[in-house]
Design an enzyme around this catalytic site. Structure first.
Site, short mmCIF file in Angstrom:
data_model
loop_
_atom_site.label_atom_id
_atom_site.label_comp_id
_atom_site.label_asym_id
_atom_site.label_seq_id
_atom_site.Cartn_x
_atom_site.Cartn_y
_atom_site.Cartn_z
N ASN A 11 -16.20 -13.81 -50.88
CA ASN A 11 -15.36 -13.51 -50.89
C ASN A 11 -13.75 -13.45 -51.23
OD1 ASN A 11 -12.84 -15.97 -50.52
ND2 ASN A 11 -14.73 -16.94 -49.37
N ARG A 12 -12.31 -13.49 -50.81
CA ARG A 12 -11.84 -12.59 -50.93
C ARG A 12 -11.02 -12.37 -52.15
NH1 ARG A 12 -12.13 -16.55 -46.73
NH2 ARG A 12 -12.00 -15.57 -44.90
N HIS A 62 -15.69 -10.44 -48.62
CA HIS A 62 -17.41 -9.66 -49.37
C HIS A 62 -17.90 -9.02 -49.42
CE1 HIS A 62 -17.53 -14.12 -48.49
NE2 HIS A 62 -17.90 -14.15 -47.28
N HIS A 100 -24.98 -15.69 -48.58
CA HIS A 100 -24.23 -16.11 -47.43
C HIS A 100 -25.38 -16.17 -45.95
CE1 HIS A 100 -21.34 -16.80 -44.67
NE2 HIS A 100 -19.90 -15.75 -45.85
N SER A 101 -26.34 -17.66 -46.02
CA SER A 101 -27.18 -17.94 -45.11
C SER A 101 -26.70 -18.95 -44.44
CB SER A 101 -28.41 -18.98 -45.63
OG SER A 101 -29.91 -17.66 -46.94
N TYR A 102 -26.60 -18.81 -43.48
CA TYR A 102 -26.15 -20.30 -42.80
C TYR A 102 -26.91 -21.11 -42.12
CZ TYR A 102 -22.12 -17.64 -40.78
OH TYR A 102 -21.04 -16.34 -40.98
N ASP A 158 -13.69 -24.58 -45.37
CA ASP A 158 -13.78 -22.61 -45.63
C ASP A 158 -12.77 -22.87 -47.59
OD1 ASP A 158 -14.67 -20.49 -45.86
OD2 ASP A 158 -13.09 -20.03 -44.14
N GLN A 182 -18.62 -22.68 -52.15
CA GLN A 182 -17.56 -21.99 -51.42
C GLN A 182 -18.69 -23.20 -49.74
OE1 GLN A 182 -14.70 -20.56 -50.97
NE2 GLN A 182 -14.83 -20.89 -49.11
N GLU A 192 -21.74 -21.65 -50.37
CA GLU A 192 -22.17 -20.30 -51.39
C GLU A 192 -22.13 -20.41 -52.56
OE1 GLU A 192 -19.63 -17.05 -48.65
OE2 GLU A 192 -19.63 -18.78 -47.26
C1 BGC Z 1 -15.97 -17.30 -45.90
C2 BGC Z 1 -15.12 -17.09 -44.49
C3 BGC Z 1 -15.80 -16.31 -43.71
C4 BGC Z 1 -17.33 -16.33 -43.81
C5 BGC Z 1 -17.56 -15.02 -42.65
C6 BGC Z 1 -17.07 -17.32 -45.75
O1 BGC Z 1 -17.77 -16.74 -46.83
O2 BGC Z 1 -15.53 -18.43 -46.38
O3 BGC Z 1 -14.09 -17.54 -44.69
O4 BGC Z 1 -14.93 -16.58 -42.59
O5 BGC Z 1 -17.81 -16.49 -45.04
O6 BGC Z 1 -19.09 -15.14 -42.41
#
Ligand code: BGC
Length: 352
Positions: free
Chosen positions: A80-81, A106, A180-182, A252, A289, A317
């Site tokens: 994250n940020r 990330h 970061h699996s969807y 998010d 997250q 996450e």
């Molecule tokens: C973040 C999102 C971001 C994404 C990128 C997530 O972990 O929270 O804000 O756009 O990752 O794929």
């Protein structure tokens, strides 16, 4: 043979990348590449015992290199940020890439998701495992210290994917690793994830500003659309007129998990009604997250010619809070020489 290795392609510099297939005693299967440590596919049984692929991904290495929205990959050094790409440790300011507007996201321009990991497959007592290691040199992406990272994926025989993360450093640094699996538990029958029902084991979350940096407040979820203390469809409130949802374009956000960080406990549970698939997330991390795929494009060509739509996958996450290096009140992400960073997250699959 429960573990198979095959070629997945070659990078521009000639590096050969592998794809590992892990199969457990129940026939559940995971394919994982050592490019970014990405989980490429994960098959889980529905209520009739039919296996289906529950993660978003691509068929080719080229697509991962060219335009992956972090499909399935390992995230580091910092998930994250980090606000404005800057943080200070012991009076020294470290400057990172601002790769998400003014913020760092990330791990930067070439985070762990774009690195080639050294891989070793093994049959563990729990099931087939893939151990990935990567040593991030001092100063890589602006972070201090040589960071030696090991991530072990185990596809346990009870249909759990166990992810064990460890890291050590030779200089004081910050670290926050995740995957970061969807997921889309319908395995292709439901386009969006809006009908998935979600429980998050959290009383509070960390509200953000318009650039998705936490304000520092810890806010109760009660009375907000972020209250997932009872199983609720993701789509039920996602478009509500709410300032926090506006900032994220939907969900998010970082939820502060109940229980004691460091102890493995239930973080979230997701139920997909058409297939009956259930995914439980257990973690030792303090937070999670939940990202509803709000920044996915309207149509993205994925595996087997399937087209992924906006909000076609969600991420859960496990992590420390975003921007922790600049928020002394948040649980610390500092790692010192001699310490071992150690976290575990389990994605467990069931059906009802
Ligand atoms: C973040 C999102 C971001 C994404 C990128 C997530 O972990 O929270 O804000 O756009 O990752 O794929």
């Amino acid at each position: 043979m429960k573990i198979k290795k095959q070629p997945f392609g070659t990078l521009a510099d000639g590096t050969e990348i592998a794809l590992y297939t892990l199969v457990n005693v129940q026939g559940m299967m995971a394919t994982i590449t050592n490019y970014g440590g990405a989980i490429v596919s994960l098959s889980a049984p529905d209520r009739h015992g039919n296996f289906g692929d529950v993660v978003l991904g691509f068929d080719t290495l080229e697509e991962y290199v060219d335009h992956s929205p972090y499909f399935g990959c390992l995230i580091g050094r910092f998930g994250n940020r980090i606000a404005k790409g800057r943080f200070t440790l012991d009076g020294v300011e470290y400057v990172l890439a601002q790769n998400d507007g003014q913020n760092h996201l990330h791990g930067g321009l070439k985070g762990f998701d774009k690195r080639v990991w050294t891989s070793r497959a093994l049959e563990s007592p729990n099931g087939p495992a893939l151990v990935l290691t990567y040593t991030s040199p001092d100063g890589e992406e602006g972070y201090p210290g040589t960071l030696a990272v090991t991530v072990a994926y185990t596809l346990a025989d009870d249909n759990s994917l166990i992810i064990d993360y460890t890291a050590t450093t030779d200089k004081k640094t910050v670290v926050n690793l995740t995957n970061h699996s969807y997921f889309n538990l319908s395995a292709g029958t439901a386009e969006t994830i809006l009908d998935h029902e979600l429980f998050i084991n959290a009383e509070t979350f960390t509200p953000v500003d318009g650039t998705l940096i936490p304000t520092g407040e810890i806010r109760p979820v009660g009375g907000t659309p972020l209250d997932f203390r009872t199983l609720t469809p993701i789509g039920a409130r996602i478009n509500m007129d709410d300032a926090q949802l506006k900032f994220g374009g939907g969900y998010d956000h970082n939820w502060v998990l109940n229980g004691t960080p460091g102890e493995l406990r239930l973080a979230a549970r997701v139920y997909e009604p058409t297939s009956g698939r259930v995914m439980e997330v257990h973690t030792t991390e303090p937070a999670i997250q939940f990202y509803a795929g709000n920044f996915l494009p309207p149509a993205l060509k994925g595996k087997g010619g399937r087209v992924y739509v906006w909000r076609g996958g969600f991420c859960l996450e496990t992590q420390h809070y975003p921007d922790s290096p600049n928020k002394p009140s948040f649980p610390s992400t500092v790692l010192e020489p001699g310490q071992v960073y150690r976290t575990t997250t389990i994605y467990k699959f069931l059906a009802e």
